[in-house]
Design a protein around this motif. Structure first.
Motif, PDB file in Angstrom:
ATOM      1  N   ASN A 161       0.754  -1.484   0.049  1.00 13.30           N
ATOM      2  CA  ASN A 161      -0.059  -0.553   0.278  1.00 13.30           C
ATOM      3  C   ASN A 161       0.378   1.075   0.306  1.00 13.30           C
ATOM      4  OD1 ASN A 161      -2.517  -1.517   0.265  1.00 13.30           O
ATOM      5  ND2 ASN A 161      -2.722  -1.486   2.406  1.00 13.30           N
ATOM      6  N   SER A 162       2.234   0.660   0.451  1.00 11.51           N
ATOM      7  CA  SER A 162       3.196   2.312   0.670  1.00 11.51           C
ATOM      8  C   SER A 162       3.260   2.647  -1.105  1.00 11.51           C
ATOM      9  CB  SER A 162       4.039   2.853   1.220  1.00 11.51           C
ATOM     10  OG  SER A 162       3.422   1.647   2.877  1.00 11.51           O
ATOM     11  N   LEU A 163       3.616   1.357  -1.630  1.00  9.20           N
ATOM     12  CA  LEU A 163       4.662   1.407  -2.356  1.00  9.20           C
ATOM     13  C   LEU A 163       2.850   1.732  -3.729  1.00  9.20           C
ATOM     14  CD1 LEU A 163       6.004  -1.888  -3.784  1.00  9.20           C
ATOM     15  CD2 LEU A 163       7.163   0.266  -3.211  1.00  9.20           C
ATOM     16  N   ILE A 164       1.994   1.944  -3.232  1.00  9.40           N
ATOM     17  CA  ILE A 164       1.202   2.381  -4.314  1.00  9.40           C
ATOM     18  C   ILE A 164       0.834   4.197  -4.036  1.00  9.40           C
ATOM     19  CG2 ILE A 164      -1.744   2.271  -4.842  1.00  9.40           C
ATOM     20  CD1 ILE A 164      -0.489   0.122  -5.809  1.00  9.40           C
ATOM     21  N   GLU A 165       0.889   3.895  -2.706  1.00  3.66           N
ATOM     22  CA  GLU A 165       0.978   5.674  -3.050  1.00  3.66           C
ATOM     23  C   GLU A 165       2.238   7.038  -3.186  1.00  3.66           C
ATOM     24  OE1 GLU A 165       0.792   6.551   1.248  1.00  3.66           O
ATOM     25  OE2 GLU A 165      -0.235   5.565   2.181  1.00  3.66           O
ATOM     26  N   VAL A 166       3.309   5.721  -2.753  1.00  2.00           N
ATOM     27  CA  VAL A 166       4.372   6.118  -3.549  1.00  2.00           C
ATOM     28  C   VAL A 166       4.386   6.192  -5.468  1.00  2.00           C
ATOM     29  CG1 VAL A 166       6.842   5.787  -4.640  1.00  2.00           C
ATOM     30  CG2 VAL A 166       6.200   6.043  -1.812  1.00  2.00           C
ATOM     31  N   ILE A 167       4.048   5.787  -6.081  1.00  2.00           N
ATOM     32  CA  ILE A 167       3.282   5.312  -7.446  1.00  2.00           C
ATOM     33  C   ILE A 167       2.368   6.644  -7.401  1.00  2.00           C
ATOM     34  CG2 ILE A 167       1.982   4.285  -9.447  1.00  2.00           C
ATOM     35  CD1 ILE A 167       3.377   2.080  -8.002  1.00  2.00           C
ATOM     36  N   TYR A 168       1.236   6.940  -7.296  1.00  2.00           N
ATOM     37  CA  TYR A 168       0.288   8.024  -7.303  1.00  2.00           C
ATOM     38  C   TYR A 168       0.750   9.069  -7.028  1.00  2.00           C
ATOM     39  CZ  TYR A 168      -3.810   9.998  -6.761  1.00  2.00           C
ATOM     40  OH  TYR A 168      -4.900  11.150  -6.906  1.00  2.00           O
ATOM     41  N   GLU A 169       1.634   9.510  -6.285  1.00  2.00           N
ATOM     42  CA  GLU A 169       2.513  10.334  -6.152  1.00  2.00           C
ATOM     43  C   GLU A 169       3.695  10.989  -6.697  1.00  2.00           C
ATOM     44  OE1 GLU A 169       3.713  10.475  -1.911  1.00  2.00           O
ATOM     45  OE2 GLU A 169       2.032  10.707  -1.135  1.00  2.00           O
ATOM     46  N   ASN A 170       4.179  10.460  -7.095  1.00  2.00           N
ATOM     47  CA  ASN A 170       5.434  10.461  -7.931  1.00  2.00           C
ATOM     48  C   ASN A 170       5.187  10.263  -9.774  1.00  2.00           C
ATOM     49  OD1 ASN A 170       7.347  10.836  -6.216  1.00  2.00           O
ATOM     50  ND2 ASN A 170       6.517   9.424  -5.140  1.00  2.00           N
ATOM     51  N   LYS A 171       3.800   9.759  -9.731  1.00  2.00           N
ATOM     52  CA  LYS A 171       2.859   9.021 -10.574  1.00  2.00           C
ATOM     53  C   LYS A 171       4.083   8.599 -11.762  1.00  2.00           C
ATOM     54  CE  LYS A 171       0.965  13.958 -11.860  1.00  2.00           C
ATOM     55  NZ  LYS A 171       0.824  14.475 -10.290  1.00  2.00           N
ATOM     56  N   PHE A 172       4.899   7.538 -11.330  1.00  2.00           N
ATOM     57  CA  PHE A 172       5.258   6.487 -11.665  1.00  2.00           C
ATOM     58  C   PHE A 172       4.747   5.024 -12.931  1.00  2.00           C
ATOM     59  CE2 PHE A 172       8.081   6.225  -7.738  1.00  2.00           C
ATOM     60  CZ  PHE A 172       9.211   7.471  -8.241  1.00  2.00           C
ATOM     61  N   GLU A 173       5.004   5.679 -13.838  1.00  2.00           N
ATOM     62  CA  GLU A 173       4.804   4.093 -15.214  1.00  2.00           C
ATOM     63  C   GLU A 173       5.345   3.275 -15.303  1.00  2.00           C
ATOM     64  OE1 GLU A 173       4.448   6.714 -18.293  1.00  2.00           O
ATOM     65  OE2 GLU A 173       3.730   8.747 -17.639  1.00  2.00           O
ATOM     66  N   ASN A 174       6.331   2.457 -14.828  1.00  2.00           N
ATOM     67  CA  ASN A 174       7.182   1.725 -14.891  1.00  2.00           C
ATOM     68  C   ASN A 174       7.938   0.845 -13.452  1.00  2.00           C
ATOM     69  OD1 ASN A 174       9.750   2.603 -15.780  1.00  2.00           O
ATOM     70  ND2 ASN A 174       8.643   3.693 -17.322  1.00  2.00           N
ATOM     71  N   TYR A 175       8.120   0.030 -13.914  1.00  2.00           N
ATOM     72  CA  TYR A 175       9.236  -0.760 -12.891  1.00  2.00           C
ATOM     73  C   TYR A 175      10.198  -0.295 -12.699  1.00  2.00           C
ATOM     74  CZ  TYR A 175      11.361  -4.253  -9.899  1.00  2.00           C
ATOM     75  OH  TYR A 175      11.833  -4.961  -8.949  1.00  2.00           O
ATOM     76  N   PHE A 176      11.366   0.330 -13.360  1.00  2.00           N
ATOM     77  CA  PHE A 176      12.503   0.969 -13.176  1.00  2.00           C
ATOM     78  C   PHE A 176      12.217   2.656 -12.032  1.00  2.00           C
ATOM     79  CE2 PHE A 176      15.061  -1.124 -17.533  1.00  2.00           C
ATOM     80  CZ  PHE A 176      14.616  -2.640 -16.952  1.00  2.00           C
ATOM     81  N   ASP A 177      10.745   3.083 -12.765  1.00  2.00           N
ATOM     82  CA  ASP A 177      10.680   4.300 -12.129  1.00  2.00           C
ATOM     83  C   ASP A 177      10.853   3.706 -10.139  1.00  2.00           C
ATOM     84  OD1 ASP A 177      10.696   6.008 -14.052  1.00  2.00           O
ATOM     85  OD2 ASP A 177       8.265   5.434 -14.259  1.00  2.00           O
ATOM     86  N   LEU A 178       9.473   3.112 -10.258  1.00  2.00           N
ATOM     87  CA  LEU A 178       9.239   2.102  -8.762  1.00  2.00           C
ATOM     88  C   LEU A 178      11.502   1.807  -8.345  1.00  2.00           C
ATOM     89  CD1 LEU A 178       7.281   2.269  -6.767  1.00  2.00           C
ATOM     90  CD2 LEU A 178       6.979  -0.384  -7.678  1.00  2.00           C
ATOM     91  N   VAL A 179      12.337   0.736  -8.940  1.00  2.00           N
ATOM     92  CA  VAL A 179      13.467   0.332  -8.763  1.00  2.00           C
ATOM     93  C   VAL A 179      14.655   1.374  -8.589  1.00  2.00           C
ATOM     94  CG1 VAL A 179      15.615  -0.688  -9.144  1.00  2.00           C
ATOM     95  CG2 VAL A 179      13.899  -1.430  -9.955  1.00  2.00           C
TER      96      VAL A 179
END
Length: 235
Positions: A161-179
């Motif tokens: 759920n914390s990852l979902i918040e990070v993706i939403y707040e930073n507008k990440f579009e792929n796995y590499f953004d998350l890495v």
């Protein structure tokens, strides 16, 4: 006696700077055993009662000062095979000296004791012990705490759920953004490396894909449409 003859793989002990050689780290490396050594604990407040203190220590207390424990290191020791306490003690004495090791014990929970190296364990926090810098932990012979960290499903769900918040707040579009985020700021949300990240998302890759795709689709919808000026076709 039972503890002396019992065999285990995970141990912890204390060493004091004045009782070990200057090249003590090199000496431990030569043992070929994985270990983690705490930062130097030189801010641990003495827990002895006032009446059991020396006259000099009592003077410090009377003047409003603080009496600290003798500076020391905590060491986590992972044997390659089950061995006895005495076996570990003899091995450490052989490379560091006969007076080098103290408080040797079998450890049941490596993750908990590893946190205690910096006083970040639950009991140390409760007792308000001085917190040491995690960056000062010394890792010997490829000690890797991630091998001993286990998460239940509720913890994985919370971190996801914390990852979902990070993706939403930073507008990440792929796995590499998350890495990239995990490698630079992952500790802020409790995901310190890629191993933990993959463990958290392994059973939720479908949902993760939907979230990342959602970020992509939202960006695409917000972009102004481009037209071919001659045909009017949407490009």
């Amino acid at each position: 006696m039972a503890n002396e003859i019992a065999k285990a793989r995970n141990f912890a002990f204390i060493i004091y700077p004045e009782s070990i050689p200057e090249d003590w780290q090199d000496c431990l490396i030569k043992l070929g055993v994985s270990m983690a050594v705490s930062p130097l604990h030189d801010k641990d407040v003495s827990e002895r009662k006032y009446e059991n203190m020396t006259a000099d220590e009592q003077k410090i207390i009377n003047s409003g000062g603080i009496v600290y424990k003798k500076a020391h290191y905590h060491v986590v020791y992972i044997a390659k095979n089950p061995v006895t306490v005495e076996s570990v003690r003899n091995k450490i004495k052989r490379v560091l000296g006969n007076k080098s090791i103290s408080h040797l014990e079998i450890v049941d929970n490596i993750e908990h004791y590893y946190k205690y190296l910096t006083h970040e364990s639950a009991d140390a926090i409760k007792k308000k012990k001085h917190k040491y810098d995690r960056k000062d932990i010394i890792l010997i012979n490829d000690f890797d705490i991630d091998r001993y960290v286990t998460m239940d499903e509720s913890q994985k769900k919370e971190l996801f759920n914390s990852l979902i918040e990070v993706i939403y707040e930073n507008k990440f579009e792929n796995y590499f953004d998350l890495v990239d985020y995990v490698l630079n700021k992952g500790e802020e949300i409790g995901i310190s490396n890629l191993g933990v990240l993959n463990d958290v998302i392994s059973a939720r890759t479908g949902l993760l894909r939907l979230v990342l795709d959602g970020a992509y689709q939202r960006r695409k919808r917000s972009e102004p449409k481009k037209y071919d000026e001659q045909t009017g076709e949407i490009l």
